[in-house]
Design an enzyme around this catalytic site. Structure first.
Site, PDB file in Angstrom:
ATOM      1  N   GLU A 157      47.978 -17.892  54.678  1.00  0.00           N
ATOM      2  CA  GLU A 157      49.260 -17.435  54.135  1.00  0.00           C
ATOM      3  C   GLU A 157      50.352 -17.540  55.196  1.00  0.00           C
ATOM      4  O   GLU A 157      50.105 -17.917  56.344  1.00  0.00           O
ATOM      5  CB  GLU A 157      49.120 -15.985  53.649  1.00  0.00           C
ATOM      6  CG  GLU A 157      48.775 -14.999  54.754  1.00  0.00           C
ATOM      7  CD  GLU A 157      48.534 -13.585  54.242  1.00  0.00           C
ATOM      8  OE1 GLU A 157      48.425 -13.394  53.012  1.00  0.00           O
ATOM      9  OE2 GLU A 157      48.452 -12.666  55.075  1.00  0.00           O
ATOM     10  N   ASP A 207      55.821  -8.699  57.357  1.00  0.00           N
ATOM     11  CA  ASP A 207      56.239 -10.071  57.043  1.00  0.00           C
ATOM     12  C   ASP A 207      57.641 -10.385  57.575  1.00  0.00           C
ATOM     13  O   ASP A 207      58.504 -10.858  56.838  1.00  0.00           O
ATOM     14  CB  ASP A 207      56.210 -10.304  55.528  1.00  0.00           C
ATOM     15  CG  ASP A 207      54.918  -9.862  54.874  1.00  0.00           C
ATOM     16  OD1 ASP A 207      53.878  -9.901  55.556  1.00  0.00           O
ATOM     17  OD2 ASP A 207      54.949  -9.466  53.693  1.00  0.00           O
TER      18      ASP A 207
END
Length: 357
Positions: free
Chosen positions: A240, A44
């Protein structure tokens, strides 16, 4: 049979040629990079550029860095050569056993604001994940948690992305669960946006940006969810990692879709005329158009951020992808191109590429 003198001349010529080739190869290598640009665990990834330096922040989950902080922190001057700086976030009270995911940092009026999600442990025992914000006076931190950015309608809220519009107003995009199938949408994690009253408080005016409606975004079939009274969903989908760019007068909300462990995982986008929507993902039915896996070479590229190269002109996607053993998600970069068909990443690359200018 060559004389000793000729033999020595040929040997010397060969060594000189080898030296020239070695130097040429070194010069070529200095002008290129090869993904991953950081060959360690770095899921991420978010990159902040401040005063000519780059700061990369990555998920640590339940783990801690060598200095017992949360979120791995790297720094670079060129997006390719990265140096570890330890961790970014001081563990808040009650953080034992909690997960911390997907940090993003912005600078506003002398303060750095870090947005992230956390769940589990003492601070998140009643819900899956909630959004938090921490602050620091320095880009590298340490950051101290200062507020909860709660979304009462959601039991699972992750991947906070702050975005400032051209009028100065800040918004927070994020991913949250939707368990209904109204209007043909699929149950699962989708995207939403709310206005920030200030940098640490939401207006409570959440709007849906995009929900799953295509086959490729499926996370798992027959998924039983403890958060929802152990209800089993025939299909659970995932959108997401939102990241918003304004380009050509329109708002592009990029996102990652599908199960991050599968070859289907990648980056797509939806687009709107207004920051609050409505957003359209027309053309997204067949799979991720911006960034997707390359069979045999790259698996699971996604959860990205955007950053400009040192010359301030060339836009790059910063993303993670699995190593061959699928034991680490590693830091990668590739150029983004704005084409007539929409935004497209010139990757994922796995061979030498020109270094960012």
């Amino acid at each position: 049979m060559p004389s000793r003198r000729n033999f020595l001349l040929q040997a010397a010529t060969g060594l000189a040629s080898l030296a020239l080739a070695t130097r040429a190869a070194a010069r070529a290598a200095a002008r290129t990079y090869t993904n991953p640009v950081y060959a360690g665990q770095f899921p991420d990834p978010f990159v902040l550029r401040h005063q000519g330096h780059y700061y990369a922040f990555g998920t640590t989950g339940t783990g801690r860095t060598s200095d017992q902080r949360i979120f791995t922190l790297l720094t670079s001057d060129n997006l390719v050569d990265w140096k570890a700086l330890g961790g970014a976030l001081t563990p808040p009270a009650g953080a034992e056993g909690a997960d911390f995911w997907a940090p993003e940092v912005v600078y506003h009026q002398g303060t750095f604001y870090m947005y992230y999600s956390s769940g589990g442990g003492a601070i998140g025992a009643t819900v899956g994940h909630r959004l938090y914000v921490a602050t620091s006076k320095k880009p590298e931190g340490p950051y101290e948690q200062v507020a909860l950015l709660d979304v009462p309608a959601s039991k699972f809220t992750i991947d906070a992305h702050p975005f400032q519009d051209t009028d100065g107003q800040w918004y927070l995009f994020y991913a949250r669960d939707f368990i209904d199938s109204d209007q043909g949408y699929r149950p699962g994690t989708g995207l939403a946006v709310d206005r920030l009253v200030n940098m640490t408080r939401l207006a409570g005016e959440s709007r849906t940006v995009m929900r799953a409606r295509h086959d490729w975004t499926m996370f798992e079939k027959n998924r039983t969810m403890p958060l929802y009274d152990n209800k089993t969903f025939a299909e659970w989908h995932t959108l997401e990692g939102p990241f918003v760019r304004r380009h050509g007068g329109k708002y592009y909300c990029f996102y990652s879709g599908a199960n991050f462990l599968t070859p289907r995982y990648g980056v797509d986008y939806c687009v709107a005329d207004s920051v609050l929507g409505p957003y359209s993902d027309a053309g997204a039915a067949q799979g991720p158009r911006v960034l997707h896996a390359v069979a045999g070479h790259v698996r699971g590229p996604g959860h990205h951020s955007h950053i400009l190269s040192p010359d301030g002109k060339t836009e790059y996607l910063v993303y993670h992808a699995w190593n061959p053993a699928m034991t680490e998600r590693q830091l990668c970069i590739d150029k983004l191109a704005w084409t007539a068909q929409g935004p497209r990443c010139l990757g994922p690359s796995y061979t030498p590429q020109p270094r960012p200018a």
